[in-house]
Scaffold this active site. Sequence first.
Site, PDB file in Angstrom:
ATOM      1  N   ASP A   1      34.497  40.898  40.481  1.00  0.00           N
ATOM      2  CA  ASP A   1      35.332  39.830  40.875  1.00  0.00           C
ATOM      3  C   ASP A   1      34.908  39.243  42.347  1.00  0.00           C
ATOM      4  O   ASP A   1      34.696  39.997  43.103  1.00  0.00           O
ATOM      5  CB  ASP A   1      36.837  40.449  41.136  1.00  0.00           C
ATOM      6  CG  ASP A   1      37.673  39.535  41.514  1.00  0.00           C
ATOM      7  OD1 ASP A   1      38.074  38.599  40.640  1.00  0.00           O
ATOM      8  OD2 ASP A   1      37.928  39.578  42.594  1.00  0.00           O
TER       9      ASP A   1
ATOM     10  N   GLU B   1      31.198  37.253  38.734  1.00  0.00           N
ATOM     11  CA  GLU B   1      32.056  36.107  39.000  1.00  0.00           C
ATOM     12  C   GLU B   1      31.659  35.408  40.153  1.00  0.00           C
ATOM     13  O   GLU B   1      31.634  36.072  41.383  1.00  0.00           O
ATOM     14  CB  GLU B   1      33.462  36.330  39.225  1.00  0.00           C
ATOM     15  CG  GLU B   1      34.265  35.283  39.166  1.00  0.00           C
ATOM     16  CD  GLU B   1      35.499  35.080  40.236  1.00  0.00           C
ATOM     17  OE1 GLU B   1      36.713  33.988  39.559  1.00  0.00           O
ATOM     18  OE2 GLU B   1      35.897  36.058  40.869  1.00  0.00           O
TER      19      GLU B   1
ATOM     20  N   HIS C   1      41.460  33.204  32.909  1.00  0.00           N
ATOM     21  CA  HIS C   1      42.826  33.448  33.233  1.00  0.00           C
ATOM     22  C   HIS C   1      42.831  32.657  34.489  1.00  0.00           C
ATOM     23  O   HIS C   1      43.840  32.787  35.074  1.00  0.00           O
ATOM     24  CB  HIS C   1      43.118  35.109  33.565  1.00  0.00           C
ATOM     25  CG  HIS C   1      42.241  35.477  34.775  1.00  0.00           C
ATOM     26  ND1 HIS C   1      40.638  35.583  34.678  1.00  0.00           N
ATOM     27  CD2 HIS C   1      42.493  35.935  36.067  1.00  0.00           C
ATOM     28  CE1 HIS C   1      40.437  35.899  35.762  1.00  0.00           C
ATOM     29  NE2 HIS C   1      41.297  36.326  36.275  1.00  0.00           N
TER      30      HIS C   1
HETATM   31  C1  GLC Z   1      38.904  36.194  41.017  1.00  0.00           C
HETATM   32  C2  GLC Z   1      39.995  36.205  39.911  1.00  0.00           C
HETATM   33  C3  GLC Z   1      41.133  35.653  40.508  1.00  0.00           C
HETATM   34  C4  GLC Z   1      41.723  36.438  41.406  1.00  0.00           C
HETATM   35  C5  GLC Z   1      40.689  36.115  42.560  1.00  0.00           C
HETATM   36  C6  GLC Z   1      40.988  36.981  43.818  1.00  0.00           C
HETATM   37  O1  GLC Z   1      38.790  34.751  41.187  1.00  0.00           O
HETATM   38  O2  GLC Z   1      39.376  36.043  38.852  1.00  0.00           O
HETATM   39  O3  GLC Z   1      42.372  35.642  39.255  1.00  0.00           O
HETATM   40  O4  GLC Z   1      43.090  35.651  42.057  1.00  0.00           O
HETATM   41  O5  GLC Z   1      39.555  36.701  42.261  1.00  0.00           O
HETATM   42  O6  GLC Z   1      40.814  38.442  43.523  1.00  0.00           O
END
Ligand code: GLC
Length: 559
Positions: A200, A257, A329
């Site tokens: 993440d 990500e 999501h």
């Molecule tokens: C990432 C997740 C998201 C979250 C963010 C903070 O982007 O996919 O859902 O809000 O990180 O952890």
Amino acid sequence: MIKKWWHDKIAYQIYPKSFCDLDGDGIGDIKGIISKLDYLKSLGIDIVWLSPVYKSPFVDQGYDISDYYSIAEEFGTMEEFDTLLAEMKKRDMHLIMDLVVNHCSDQHEWFKKAVADPYGEYAQRFYFRKGVNGREPSNYRAYFGGNVWTKVPGQDDLYYLHFFTREQPDLNWENPVVREKIYKMVNWWLDKGLSGFRIDAIINIKKNTDFPVMEPDDDDGLIYCEKTLENVDGIGDFLQELKHETFDRHNAFTVGEVFAMPPDQLREFVGPEGHFSTMFDFAPHSTMSGDKGWYDGKEFNFDVWRDTLYESQLKMLNVGFLANIIENHDQARGVCRYLPGYALNDMGKKMLAAVMMTLRGIPFIYQGQEIGMENCPFDSVDEFDDVYTLDQYNAALEAGFTETQALKICNRRSRDNARTPMQWSDSDNAGFSTGTPWLKVNPNYKTINVAAQEKDKNSVLNFYRRIVALRKNDLYRETFTYGGFVPLFKEKEGILAFCRSCGETCCKIVTVANFGKNEAVLTMPYKIKKVLISNSTKTNHTTDSITLSSCECAVLLCE
Ligand code: GLC
């Protein structure tokens, strides 16, 4: 290319809160997931990515972790989690979890200890800084709005840093103790039998820790925090260390990500020795991003989207693999983003599926995508739960939109659209729960649901099953996995088409899709041998050409 175990796998993302609730509290749970493993197997899924199930106050739906070593009560127990792992192993499936280590929750033991002793050892695990001239130490805007600095409770002039909500303090990766503890935790989960992680928000871990005041990018005097990461060197050292200390030791699969990667570092990130096995391709989705978040997002433009997709595919050819998604999501439903009104139907949904599932890279299907779930009509802003949606709603109002307009924007773009309960059947609450679901159920569950689609051999669900099976068919697997990528018919309006092949050793497969409103006749550069799959009852073709009606697609075996 050295072959890896995950190269030819198909992944599926579960958003646990909304997947399947067996205990009737309105929140999905681990037992519910276990009960659906055979369903996932029947879809051809090999890897399941589970969004966070760790203990959390759920300010950001579990992306605010208060204990990395326990399972949230809402979802079940560690014993149940172990059963899930065992049941997956039995079915020859792999489990990966979310690794959220840019930040934790303000309810994490470390942060509580840091607040209790703001100049002590635990405060060093976060970024605590003195204010400047009675104000925040710098002028960065958090991802979900407001300043990234919040006063440490009980302190007059001491602040802590949070790039996301104030309940998600950023961890100080410069502190070796923090890194060591994180690696230990990662190894603990891998030792348990996890096959890897989705990682993440990872680009945020390397910051300029002087936190200089920077040129604002808006009237609020702040600059978007992501921009402050540009030109900060050294993230590679952290990521290589993380990999070396953990993933490498377990032959783990990792998917990053990664937004805002320095463009010249593709190979460092996902090349053969890269920081991650793969990372999501967000480029096509980002073609609709706004300058200030998503409330000012751009309209969908087919040409821009298609060209961006081609570019992503081509740049990876001699590098490695990206992970392909149409939704997750954090985004509205893919069918509502990428399909124009005339295509928002089963034909269009299958067409999008055919494109996505035949690209080069690792396909990730998001829960509900396989039945063509759509955005949900939210009737009032109170029906949303997501912090980011509320921020964007308010930002829209501040920018001069009316309440009705702001609500309409959220209806199109909010990530809660993808978080509504999974639609299993046409019974109460879409068969998701016998209790009151934590988030609105999309009223279209009466027609769009798994049970109905199981019975219909032409359903979107059964199309996904067929195309997944095709990708895994021994005759074509090599081509779909390792084949190159050549865009076709670039000059033809509304056509998305490409050829996958790997020279002499494997076959040539061409995907053609007509996103346009009008019929299209395509004169093929290769002879058509066979239609492998299509979304029409009868594909109109000769060996040299194919005629596609609006929203028609076909995957062709060619000479
Ligand atoms: C990432 C997740 C998201 C979250 C963010 C903070 O982007 O996919 O859902 O809000 O990180 O952890």
